[in-house]
Design an enzyme around this catalytic site. Structure first.
Site, PDB file in Angstrom:
ATOM      1  N   CYS A 183       1.542-105.650  12.428  1.00  0.00           N
ATOM      2  CA  CYS A 183       0.073-105.390  13.079  1.00  0.00           C
ATOM      3  C   CYS A 183       0.155-104.615  14.415  1.00  0.00           C
ATOM      4  CB  CYS A 183      -0.919-106.426  12.942  1.00  0.00           C
ATOM      5  SG  CYS A 183      -0.414-107.777  13.816  1.00  0.00           S
TER       6      CYS A 183
ATOM      7  N   GLU B  64      -7.531-111.898  12.152  1.00  0.00           N
ATOM      8  CA  GLU B  64      -6.366-111.185  12.985  1.00  0.00           C
ATOM      9  C   GLU B  64      -6.040-110.084  12.267  1.00  0.00           C
ATOM     10  OE1 GLU B  64      -5.825-111.670  15.962  1.00  0.00           O
ATOM     11  OE2 GLU B  64      -6.608-113.542  16.086  1.00  0.00           O
TER      12      GLU B  64
END
Length: 523
Positions: free
Chosen positions: A276, A242
């Site tokens: 993110c 991720e």
């Protein structure tokens, strides 16, 4: 005074853990690799004991994790404030509550998830056979967390590992050192043979990566992600990466820009942009830029009545290295909102820059901070071209009421997620799998996707030794008639009445042959 005491307490706790680790290493005379091997061996033995196969055990561990979040919430919030100046609202909502919601979702669904599932259409040839998908825990997982959400990004995947029946070793980020120390308290709640927290710097992570894990779950940057993938390849270990990237935000001029500005600004200032999935840059047509800046300025004043630096709701940059990196991305000549910095507090104001070019520093790397560049385009088609000229982002945000344009973005671009008319909120939906594509990551989690990430969806087929005469067509000597029979029996294209008719025909044929053979034996 209370915050100061909490900070001192967290530092003492961290120091205590480091001293214990050093003392343990000195006492045993083991290298980091040997210590990692010993920890891995202990957890592997716990998995092989099969205790995690018991659904009641998994539920108990999920409830213990929920109890940890409840009982130790203040310690966790204090640690988050010490690491990132994260306020109680952000810390509780994003780091604690979301994990609690994930636990509840898994507890509500685990019984149905672990149950074997029918494989669906099997064709006439295998109509009387049992074909199942049987979820099976992968084994021992390594979960490597990130510093920007140091509680959330360790515990969210852990929830899925537990519900899937895996054991896990957790490696929190040493950059968020207070939060890493706070997570050590998990040892007092979870089964310490099955779930271990291992703190330390990059050398500890390197030593752990040498072990033959059954799954590695990593959250962080691309460079380290490549190292993780390379280490995993030595053992052919599957990985979930991720990561991130430059998530664009396309703004169509036909939108309500006041609403758009609030939603973009919310996504950008949360955790001081250290997310993110934060909107990394804005793409809009030239006439829209000035209107959007006015709307952003208005929202800025609504969110922060005074200087954001004085607001308890505004986070700080994690450390000096990242502070220096983000500060260098700001071009003072292009700043329209914010731009103030304070090195002593690692403070960078929420900053909006206009007329940013594709070769400007802010467009050459993921910003991961509270800086929002606006890039103007001649039309919406060019916005799509710019997105496609870069690596696949984790998220694409589109603000538009033009359905045809939204459909075009959806059709012509690729990203882990596409969000229309909002930012960040998709994270709140447990059955929306989260993850990247290409350079922004591989694999998915949240809700059922986390369960399947840590599961081997094992194929199980059970056939009877009876009715062997039906299998004669597959044995030599081969004939054209046998081949035609096999093709007919195995094809899955029939639907509706024709499919039902085929099953009836084969059933009657089998029944007739079986009856004739039975009476033949009697005679």
């Amino acid at each position: 005074m209370i915050k100061l005491l909490a900070l001192v307490a967290s530092k003492i706790n961290l120091l205590r853990n480091e001293i214990l680790q050093i003392f343990s290493a000195l006492q045993t005379g083991m290298s980091l690799e040997e210590q990692s091997q010993r920890v891995f061996g202990t957890v592997r033995a716990a998995f092989r004991s099969e205790k995690t196969l018991d659904i009641r055990f998994r539920k108990q561990q999920l409830l213990a994790l929920e109890r940890f979040l409840r009982d130790e919430s203040q310690m966790l919030l204090d640690a988050l404030h010490a690491d990132l100046h994260k306020c109680t609202f952000e810390g509780d909502a994003a780091e604690i509550f979301l994990v609690q919601a994930e636990i509840a979702y898994h507890l509500n669904n685990i019984d149905s998830w672990v149950a074997p599932k029918a494989a669906g259409d099997k064709g006439v040839a295998f109509a009387f056979d049992t074909c199942l998908l049987h979820p099976q825990p992968l084994g021992v997982a390594l979960i490597i967390g990130a510093w920007n959400y140091p509680i959330h990004l360790v515990l969210m995947p852990l929830v899925g590992a537990i519900s899937a029946g895996c054991c896990a070793i957790l490696k929190p980020s040493e950059v968020s050192s207070r939060s890493a120390a706070a997570l050590q308290a998990l040892d007092n709640y979870l089964d310490s043979e099955c779930y271990r927290v291992v703190n330390g710097a990059a050398d500890v992570a390197t030593a752990l990566l040498q072990q033959p894990f059954d799954h590695i779950f990593y959250t962080g940057g691309n460079e380290v992600g490549k190292i993780v993938m390379e280490a995993a390849a030595k053992h052919l270990t599957p990985v979930t990466l991720e990561m991130g990237g430059k998530s664009p935000c396309v703004v169509d001029g036909n939108s309500d820009l006041d609403v758009v500005a609030r939603r973009i600004l919310y996504g950008k200032f949360s955790n001081a942009g250290q997310i993110c999935v934060s909107p990394d840059y804005v793409l809009c047509e030239k006439p829209v830029q000035s209107l959007l800046v006015d709307a952003l300025q208005k929202a800025y004043k609504q969110f922060f009545k005074t200087d954001p630096k004085q607001s308890s709701d505004y986070c700080r940059i994690i450390n000096r290295r990242h502070f220096d990196r983000v500060r260098k991305l700001i071009d003072p000549a292009k700043v329209k909102i914010g731009g103030e910095v304070d090195e002593s507090e690692l403070y960078i104001a929420l900053t909006v820059m206009t007329d940013v070019g594709p070769d400007d520093p802010a467009m050459k790397e993921e910003i991961f901070g509270p800086v929002l560049p606006i890039v103007t385009v001649r039309d919406k088609e060019e916005a799509i071209e710019i997105i496609n000229s870069r690596e696949n982002p984790l998220v694409i945000y589109v603000f538009s009421s033009d359905k045809s344009f939204v459909d075009k973005v959806q059709r012509k671009t690729s990203s882990g997620t596409l969000i229309v008319n909002d930012t960040l909120s998709f994270i709140l939906v447990p059955n929306l799998p989260f993850g990247g594509v290409g350079n922004s990551g591989t694999g998915r989690y949240h809700g059922y996707a986390t369960f399947t990430t840590f599961s081997n969806m094992r194929t199980v087929m059970k056939r009877s030794l009876a009715l062997e005469f039906l299998n004669k067509a597959r044995y030599p000597p081969y004939t054209i008639q046998n081949l035609a029979w096999m093709k007919w029996a195995m094809q899955l294209k029939r639907t509706g009445i024709l499919r039902l008719f085929s099953f009836l025909v084969i059933f009657l044929a089998i029944a007739t042959i079986a009856i004739l053979r039975f009476f033949g034996r009697l005679s």
